[in-house]
Design a protein around this motif. Structure first.
Motif, short mmCIF file in Angstrom:
data_model
loop_
_atom_site.label_atom_id
_atom_site.label_comp_id
_atom_site.label_asym_id
_atom_site.label_seq_id
_atom_site.Cartn_x
_atom_site.Cartn_y
_atom_site.Cartn_z
N UNK A 1 27.90 -21.25 9.23
CA UNK A 1 28.99 -22.03 8.28
C UNK A 1 28.75 -23.46 8.34
N UNK A 2 28.30 -23.98 9.53
CA UNK A 2 27.97 -25.22 9.81
C UNK A 2 26.61 -25.86 9.04
N UNK A 3 25.56 -24.78 9.22
CA UNK A 3 24.30 -24.86 8.56
C UNK A 3 24.65 -25.15 6.81
N UNK A 4 25.27 -24.11 6.39
CA UNK A 4 25.62 -24.16 5.03
C UNK A 4 26.40 -25.43 4.66
N UNK A 5 27.21 -25.80 5.28
CA UNK A 5 28.16 -27.02 5.10
C UNK A 5 27.39 -28.28 5.11
N UNK A 6 26.40 -28.23 6.09
CA UNK A 6 25.85 -29.78 6.08
C UNK A 6 24.77 -29.89 5.13
N UNK A 7 23.90 -28.74 4.92
CA UNK A 7 22.56 -28.87 4.08
C UNK A 7 22.98 -28.40 2.71
N UNK A 8 23.99 -27.70 2.53
CA UNK A 8 24.44 -27.36 1.21
C UNK A 8 23.53 -26.43 0.40
N UNK A 9 22.49 -25.82 0.87
CA UNK A 9 21.48 -25.10 0.25
C UNK A 9 22.27 -23.85 -0.23
N UNK A 10 21.79 -23.24 -1.42
CA UNK A 10 22.46 -22.28 -2.13
C UNK A 10 21.64 -20.82 -1.96
#
Length: 350
Positions: free
Chosen positions: A341-350
């Motif tokens: 979740x931290x990875x998706x939150x920071x880098x925002x890749x979809x």
């Protein structure tokens, strides 16, 4: 030279769709992988909080990589770098996960490449080196999903220092060895190989020796100390905040001192207790929470935003599943998906 503090800030804005996010994958979780242990999970089972959400899985099972790739896609990871071991013969050791990737019904758009673990066993002759490179070309580089930079397949080298020593035993220097590999790729219709050296932030090496040796970029599998700690007795980190501070020191130093591109390494932490512990026992206190991990990723994102050409806007996480070293973001029963979740939150890749 630019001051160290100017490069790192956790508050920079960024385009959420413009980062290349990778993760190292350790292929050691099937019976007989590596050292022939019938149950590679046995040391980890003493630490039940590390139990993966998939259970004590067999990574030679096709269903394992299928679910892992699905999770990577859902949480914004673009490519997976498989630790890759060659011990002679005609095929790699512990190669089941990468083989399963290649035979997956759906890889969800996740690219792949290899980190050649050259510190394990090195080819015993130039002829065997050629056999190994031919295996890369035939089995990996031919895939449309293989990761490329500048239209060349990316091979990361775990230890540039060890490669130099091994090349000398074969009466050749490492620059010629890398040139040999690239020539074989060119002969097979490719544009060469994009070699990335995993290295410590040693000035003479990053600014002079490694560029001359033919490497195209720099990175690291992991760091245990910052440049200042290495200069004064190699003091290893004793907490996650010390460890991430060491990473920030090294990012900044390498970007300032080397002209080669730098693929920014980040870490989920360090605690080698299951595998016997670190030489400095306090170093095994270097695991952090998912929120601390998130802050570490924000700092890395800011470095890439400020140095887009130098970093190729690429970050690589150690690691997906280094459970024996306390460096993992794969979902576990205790952590859930908090690190992903931290990875998706920071880098925002979809």
């Amino acid at each position: 030279m630019m001051g160290l503090a100017l490069l790192v800030s956790a508050h920079a804005s960024a385009d959420p769709d413009s980062y290349n996010v990778g993760v190292y994958y350790f292929p050691g979780w099937s019976p007989g992988a590596g050292k022939g242990n019938s149950d590679p999970w046995s040391p980890i089972k003493r630490f039940p909080e590390r139990k993966p959400l998939l259970g004590w899985y067999d990574d030679s099972n096709q269903k394992v990589i299928a679910k892992q790739l699905e999770w990577m896609k859902d949480y914004g990871i673009n490519f997976v770098t498989f630790d890759w071991y060659w011990e002679g013969g005609s095929k790699p050791v512990a190669g089941a996960p990468i083989s399963n990737y290649l035979h997956a019904r759906d890889n969800h758009g996740i690219k792949f490449n290899i980190l050649w673990a050259n510190h394990a066993v090195f080819p015993r002759s130039l002829e065997e080196f050629d056999v190994m490179v031919d295996y890369w070309i035939s089995n990996y580089f031919s895939s449309p999903n293989y990761l490329k930079i500048d239209d060349r397949p990316v091979v990361m080298v775990f230890s540039a220092t060890e490669l130099e020593r091994s090349a000398q035993i074969l009466h050749i220097d490492s620059a010629l060895l890398l040139q040999m590999a690239s020539r074989r790729a060119i002969e097979r219709g490719l544009r060469g190989i994009y070699f990335v050296a995993s290295t410590l932030p040693e000035k003479g090496r990053i600014s002079n020796a490694l560029p001359k040796a033919g490497y195209d970029a720099l990175t690291a599998y992991n760091y245990h100390a910052g440049i200042h700690g290495m200069q004064y007795g190699r003091r290893l980190s004793h907490s996650y905040s010390e460890l991430t501070g060491a990473y920030a020191e090294n990012w900044n130093y390498i970007i300032e001192e080397s002209e080669l591109p730098y693929l920014v390494p980040v870490t989920a932490g360090w605690d080698k207790a299951p595998w016997g512990g670190s030489e400095d026992p306090a170093h095994d206190n270097s695991e952090g929470s998912s929120e601390e991990f998130r802050q570490h990723l924000l700092e890395a994102r800011d470095v890439m935003t400020k140095n887009p050409e130098r970093t190729k806007r690429t970050v690589i996480i150690c690691c997906w599943n280094e459970f024996g070293e306390g460096s993992f973001i794969e979902p576990t029963k205790a952590r859930g998906f908090s690190y992903l979740g931290a990875v998706r939150d920071v880098f925002g890749n979809k």
